[in-house]
Design a protein around this motif. Structure first.
Motif: not given
Length: 250
Positions: A69-83
């Motif tokens: 879950g932590d890995s998925v959350q980090k990936s989601t934040l990464m996508k939001t930041g990159a967008d």
């Protein structure tokens, strides 16, 4: 967690032939040739060991799920930041931002409002500031990424910025040792508009390249979070597809 009713189910699931009796009851590990005592046998027969094993592995499963879950959350934040970075870079690449506009100003001596043509420095400062903040967020978030293509594109991103460090300094932006940008707003407002246009407008400008890399990071982060199923288990098939595409990315 799948239903497990017997000790053999635990042994099968976790691929172990070890004797776990000494783990639950404060007993020492049995030495070679030793046998269960009557109390051990009784504990197995009445289900005590089974309950303890179930609790023990339930805890392990919960820890694994939390890690996923932590890995998925980090990936989601990464996508939001990159967008966000992609959007702020595209704003800087908009030619309209660098055109003179009719601006109403107050005369510093008389206080009378006058209309003049000038660059909208408030809009320019806001756009550059957002770009710097979004870039720094992506640099920081990528440091926690565990996906190879996210890291690769992040390295290329910081490399592009570093190669433009001299030009960035002309508009009040410096690059720290941590690859983050620092903005001097006063220096920015004194910069020549041609320096901004050179950096941020047109095909292959810094803003154009940053937008492209931000899109790649966003896509890579989305694929990373997509390799986990809703039940927290890793999707090996999708993971293999992602790894094959790593070297196909720009």
């Amino acid at each position: 967690m799948s239903e497990i009713n017997h000790f053999n189910d635990y042994a099968s699931k976790y691929n172990t032939k070890a004797d776990y009796s000494y783990l639950f009851g404060g007993m020492q590990a049995p030495s070679a040739g030793s046998t269960f005592s009557l109390s051990d046998y009784a504990a197995i027969k009445n289900g005590s060991y089974g309950k303890l094993l179930k609790a023990y592995y339930a805890q392990q499963d919960a820890q694994k799920a939390a890690s996923v879950g932590d890995s998925v959350q980090k990936s989601t934040l990464m996508k939001t930041g990159a967008d966000a970075l992609k959007k702020s870079a595209e704003i800087l690449n908009n030619g309209g931002l660098w055109e003179k506009k009719k601006i109403t100003k107050k005369d510093e001596k008389t206080g009378v409002e006058i209309e003049t043509e000038d660059y909208d420095w408030n809009a320019i400062t806001k756009a550059v500031k957002s770009f710097v903040e979004d870039y720094n967020d992506v640099v920081e978030q990528s440091g926690d990424a565990n996906a190879k293509d996210v890291l690769r594109n992040a390295v290329w991103l910081t490399g592009m910025v570093e190669s433009n460090e001299k030009m960035l300094s002309k508009i009040g932006i410096s690059v720290s040792k941590g690859n983050k940008m620092e903005l001097d707003e006063e220096a920015l407002k004194k910069a020549d508009i041609s320096s901004f246009k050179t950096l941020f407008t047109g095909h292959n400008s810094l803003a154009d390249k940053v937008a492209m890399k931000a899109k790649n990071i966003s896509n890579a982060a989305a694929r990373t979070s997509g390799t986990y199923k809703s039940n927290g288990k890793y999707n090996n098939t999708l993971s293999e597809l992602v790894s094959k595409k790593v070297d196909e990315e720009v």
